[in-house]
Design a protein around this motif. Structure first.
Motif, PDB file in Angstrom:
ATOM      1  N   SER A 204    -106.769 -30.664  58.346  1.00 53.87           N
ATOM      2  CA  SER A 204    -107.042 -31.819  59.059  1.00 53.87           C
ATOM      3  C   SER A 204    -106.045 -32.082  60.180  1.00 53.87           C
ATOM      4  CB  SER A 204    -107.129 -33.022  58.179  1.00 53.87           C
ATOM      5  OG  SER A 204    -105.779 -33.241  57.627  1.00 53.87           O
ATOM      6  N   LEU A 205    -104.767 -31.810  60.035  1.00 54.55           N
ATOM      7  CA  LEU A 205    -103.754 -31.787  61.251  1.00 54.55           C
ATOM      8  C   LEU A 205    -103.822 -30.865  62.291  1.00 54.55           C
ATOM      9  CD1 LEU A 205    -101.261 -33.150  62.398  1.00 54.55           C
ATOM     10  CD2 LEU A 205     -99.836 -31.795  60.850  1.00 54.55           C
ATOM     11  N   GLY A 206    -104.147 -29.763  61.828  1.00 53.37           N
ATOM     12  CA  GLY A 206    -104.529 -28.597  62.737  1.00 53.37           C
ATOM     13  C   GLY A 206    -105.891 -28.687  63.502  1.00 53.37           C
ATOM     14  N   ILE A 207    -106.673 -29.166  62.923  1.00 50.31           N
ATOM     15  CA  ILE A 207    -108.002 -29.466  63.677  1.00 50.31           C
ATOM     16  C   ILE A 207    -107.845 -30.383  64.805  1.00 50.31           C
ATOM     17  CG2 ILE A 207    -110.486 -30.325  63.545  1.00 50.31           C
ATOM     18  CD1 ILE A 207    -110.173 -27.360  62.621  1.00 50.31           C
ATOM     19  N   ALA A 208    -107.214 -31.688  64.354  1.00 52.95           N
ATOM     20  CA  ALA A 208    -106.632 -32.747  65.153  1.00 52.95           C
ATOM     21  C   ALA A 208    -105.921 -32.304  66.132  1.00 52.95           C
ATOM     22  CB  ALA A 208    -105.944 -33.802  64.400  1.00 52.95           C
ATOM     23  N   LEU A 209    -105.093 -31.439  66.166  1.00 53.89           N
ATOM     24  CA  LEU A 209    -104.267 -30.941  67.202  1.00 53.89           C
ATOM     25  C   LEU A 209    -105.148 -30.086  68.202  1.00 53.89           C
ATOM     26  CD1 LEU A 209    -100.850 -29.889  65.408  1.00 53.89           C
ATOM     27  CD2 LEU A 209    -101.234 -31.806  66.796  1.00 53.89           C
ATOM     28  N   GLN A 210    -105.965 -29.251  67.563  1.00 53.87           N
ATOM     29  CA  GLN A 210    -106.688 -28.366  68.640  1.00 53.87           C
ATOM     30  C   GLN A 210    -107.820 -28.986  69.213  1.00 53.87           C
ATOM     31  OE1 GLN A 210    -109.847 -26.738  68.401  1.00 53.87           O
ATOM     32  NE2 GLN A 210    -110.715 -28.002  66.785  1.00 53.87           N
ATOM     33  N   ASN A 211    -108.136 -30.265  68.744  1.00 50.73           N
ATOM     34  CA  ASN A 211    -108.933 -31.148  69.433  1.00 50.73           C
ATOM     35  C   ASN A 211    -108.515 -31.936  70.502  1.00 50.73           C
ATOM     36  OD1 ASN A 211    -111.532 -30.730  67.855  1.00 50.73           O
ATOM     37  ND2 ASN A 211    -110.761 -32.460  66.333  1.00 50.73           N
ATOM     38  N   ILE A 212    -107.225 -31.983  70.839  1.00 47.58           N
ATOM     39  CA  ILE A 212    -106.501 -32.694  71.828  1.00 47.58           C
ATOM     40  C   ILE A 212    -106.714 -31.723  73.124  1.00 47.58           C
ATOM     41  CG2 ILE A 212    -104.467 -33.336  72.849  1.00 47.58           C
ATOM     42  CD1 ILE A 212    -103.219 -34.012  70.201  1.00 47.58           C
ATOM     43  N   PRO A 213    -106.477 -30.555  73.209  1.00 48.09           N
ATOM     44  CA  PRO A 213    -106.872 -29.627  74.497  1.00 48.09           C
ATOM     45  C   PRO A 213    -108.465 -29.693  74.790  1.00 48.09           C
ATOM     46  CG  PRO A 213    -105.700 -28.271  72.698  1.00 48.09           C
ATOM     47  CD  PRO A 213    -105.613 -29.740  72.401  1.00 48.09           C
ATOM     48  N   GLU A 214    -109.100 -29.685  73.531  1.00 45.48           N
ATOM     49  CA  GLU A 214    -110.401 -29.502  73.781  1.00 45.48           C
ATOM     50  C   GLU A 214    -111.150 -30.757  74.190  1.00 45.48           C
ATOM     51  OE1 GLU A 214    -113.652 -29.326  70.062  1.00 45.48           O
ATOM     52  OE2 GLU A 214    -112.455 -27.651  70.187  1.00 45.48           O
ATOM     53  N   GLY A 215    -110.494 -31.937  73.853  1.00 45.23           N
ATOM     54  CA  GLY A 215    -110.937 -33.038  74.550  1.00 45.23           C
ATOM     55  C   GLY A 215    -110.688 -33.197  75.963  1.00 45.23           C
ATOM     56  N   TRP A 216    -109.490 -32.807  76.558  1.00 45.69           N
ATOM     57  CA  TRP A 216    -109.248 -32.587  78.051  1.00 45.69           C
ATOM     58  C   TRP A 216    -110.301 -31.573  78.539  1.00 45.69           C
ATOM     59  CZ3 TRP A 216    -104.281 -30.217  80.547  1.00 45.69           C
ATOM     60  CH2 TRP A 216    -104.401 -30.598  81.668  1.00 45.69           C
ATOM     61  N   ILE A 217    -110.685 -30.633  77.688  1.00 45.43           N
ATOM     62  CA  ILE A 217    -111.710 -29.810  78.449  1.00 45.43           C
ATOM     63  C   ILE A 217    -113.179 -30.357  78.517  1.00 45.43           C
ATOM     64  CG2 ILE A 217    -112.817 -27.605  78.013  1.00 45.43           C
ATOM     65  CD1 ILE A 217    -110.107 -26.427  76.916  1.00 45.43           C
ATOM     66  N   VAL A 218    -113.392 -30.958  77.419  1.00 46.62           N
ATOM     67  CA  VAL A 218    -114.866 -31.499  77.461  1.00 46.62           C
ATOM     68  C   VAL A 218    -114.838 -32.732  78.601  1.00 46.62           C
ATOM     69  CG1 VAL A 218    -116.342 -33.132  75.921  1.00 46.62           C
ATOM     70  CG2 VAL A 218    -115.381 -31.177  75.272  1.00 46.62           C
ATOM     71  N   ALA A 219    -114.002 -33.591  78.542  1.00 43.14           N
ATOM     72  CA  ALA A 219    -113.939 -34.528  79.757  1.00 43.14           C
ATOM     73  C   ALA A 219    -113.862 -33.996  81.061  1.00 43.14           C
ATOM     74  CB  ALA A 219    -112.712 -35.490  79.531  1.00 43.14           C
ATOM     75  N   SER A 220    -113.032 -32.779  81.211  1.00 42.02           N
ATOM     76  CA  SER A 220    -113.020 -32.368  82.544  1.00 42.02           C
ATOM     77  C   SER A 220    -114.448 -31.511  82.808  1.00 42.02           C
ATOM     78  CB  SER A 220    -112.076 -31.189  82.485  1.00 42.02           C
ATOM     79  OG  SER A 220    -110.754 -31.656  82.147  1.00 42.02           O
ATOM     80  N   ALA A 221    -115.069 -31.014  81.999  1.00 44.11           N
ATOM     81  CA  ALA A 221    -116.541 -30.778  82.098  1.00 44.11           C
ATOM     82  C   ALA A 221    -117.606 -31.738  82.331  1.00 44.11           C
ATOM     83  CB  ALA A 221    -116.934 -29.758  80.950  1.00 44.11           C
ATOM     84  N   MET A 222    -117.427 -32.797  81.944  1.00 40.29           N
ATOM     85  CA  MET A 222    -118.196 -34.006  82.188  1.00 40.29           C
ATOM     86  C   MET A 222    -118.021 -34.429  83.778  1.00 40.29           C
ATOM     87  SD  MET A 222    -120.166 -34.525  79.728  1.00 40.29           S
ATOM     88  CE  MET A 222    -120.072 -32.892  79.466  1.00 40.29           C
ATOM     89  N   VAL A 223    -116.783 -34.409  84.148  1.00 39.80           N
ATOM     90  CA  VAL A 223    -116.241 -34.866  85.572  1.00 39.80           C
ATOM     91  C   VAL A 223    -116.882 -33.738  86.597  1.00 39.80           C
ATOM     92  CG1 VAL A 223    -114.292 -34.867  87.368  1.00 39.80           C
ATOM     93  CG2 VAL A 223    -114.197 -35.877  84.908  1.00 39.80           C
ATOM     94  N   ALA A 224    -116.935 -32.416  86.052  1.00 46.43           N
ATOM     95  CA  ALA A 224    -117.374 -31.387  86.917  1.00 46.43           C
ATOM     96  C   ALA A 224    -118.891 -31.654  87.158  1.00 46.43           C
ATOM     97  CB  ALA A 224    -117.071 -29.923  86.392  1.00 46.43           C
ATOM     98  N   LEU A 225    -119.463 -32.028  86.071  1.00 45.70           N
ATOM     99  CA  LEU A 225    -121.060 -32.309  86.371  1.00 45.70           C
ATOM    100  C   LEU A 225    -121.240 -33.726  86.891  1.00 45.70           C
ATOM    101  CD1 LEU A 225    -121.999 -31.063  82.595  1.00 45.70           C
ATOM    102  CD2 LEU A 225    -122.044 -30.038  84.686  1.00 45.70           C
ATOM    103  N   GLY A 226    -120.451 -34.369  87.252  1.00 45.50           N
ATOM    104  CA  GLY A 226    -120.634 -35.695  87.908  1.00 45.50           C
ATOM    105  C   GLY A 226    -120.292 -37.011  87.450  1.00 45.50           C
TER     106      GLY A 226
END
Length: 291
Positions: free
Chosen positions: A184-206
């Motif tokens: 659970s700690l590992g998944i939470a840690l890897q979700n942090i950069p993943e969240g940045w990537i997801v949010a960045s993708a949304m910005v790229a889509l407008g």
């Protein structure tokens, strides 16, 4: 005149039925919540699994915060970040799901039959994700950027949500089974950069940065839904627990193979993606040993 009378009486009746229906729905929800609270109180490991999946999903929102200030990560960072997430997921599926499943099978009296059933459950987890990927309408950011299509944000969000369901499922199953081992700690840690990537993708889509961050948080909060199914499956599995663990592992393996590795190993980024994958696996190895 008759029609007016009918309308006069039909409207209050319809309103009355609506209020009765709403009252019944509120009572049903309240009763369901009460029953869920009692069930979780009687199964503390299940409550722990649900809490773990909720925290892991919320970490996606935490990772989305940089998009409010730094906007999109550089292209050089994308491959190792995706590789890191994939490596941690791959290691988590091994250490927290498959190893405990195999150990349980080895300790049973019916090693071969339960072992074959466990292997079948792993393949069933892969097949379930493959079917979900084909049946649910969704779009991947990479496909949109390469084709120049007009983006449909809802379909992109659906693709990310599909990716997050098996993570929550795996965390819920492992934590409820007492086989978390830092997962659970590992998944939470890897979700942090993943969240940045997801949010960045949304910005790229407008999308505006704040809306993009909220969307990323929303996709992360899909994980507790998978976690709920995971804790229920783990609690009710009994002797079939290795099969529940293996099915969750299969779902995670599908995500790594179908989504994370291809996204991190784009042309010209293979070395960075592989380095990220190996680093993520190493980090999860340390967490598994520590917990």
């Amino acid at each position: 005149m008759t029609q007016l009378v009918i309308q006069h009486y039909a409207r209050p009746t319809a309103r009355r039925h609506l209020w009765i229906g709403m009252a019944m729905a509120v009572v049903a929800i309240a009763f369901g919540i009460e029953q869920a609270v009692h069930w979780l109180a009687a199964h503390p490991m299940a409550a722990q699994g649900l809490e773990a999946s909720l925290l892991a999903g919320a970490a996606t929102g935490l990772g989305a915060i940089p998009v409010l200030m730094l906007r999109r990560p550089s292209e050089r960072l994308m491959a190792p970040m995706l590789g890191l997430a994939g490596g941690m997921m791959l290691a988590a599926s091994l250490f927290s799901l498959l190893v405990p499943a195999v150990q349980t099978v080895m300790a049973s009296a019916a090693v071969w039959s339960l072992g074959l059933a466990t292997a079948g459950a792993l393949l069933a987890g892969v097949a379930a994700m493959q079917m979900l990927d084909h049946r649910l309408p969704h779009e991947h950011v990479e496909e949109i950027e390469s084709s120049g299509m007009q983006p449909n944000v809802a379909l992109v969000v659906a693709a990310i949500a599909i990716h997050n369901v098996p993570e929550g499922l795996a965390v819920g199953v492992a934590a409820a089974a007492g086989a978390d081992h830092g997962m659970s700690l590992g998944i939470a840690l890897q979700n942090i950069p993943e969240g940045w990537i997801v949010a960045s993708a949304m910005v790229a889509l407008g999308a505006a940065p704040l809306r993009a961050a909220l969307i990323a948080l929303g996709t992360g909060l899909v994980e507790p839904v998978g976690g709920l199914f995971g804790v229920i499956a783990s609690t009710l599995a009994g002797a079939a627990l290795p099969m529940a663990l293996a099915a969750a592992a299969g779902a995670m393996l599908w995500v790594v193979s179908h989504e994370m590795i291809p996204a991190s190993h784009q042309p010209g980024r293979v070395g960075a993606g592989t380095a990220g994958l190996a680093t993520g696996f190493a980090v999860m190895t340390v967490l598994a040993a520590a917990f």
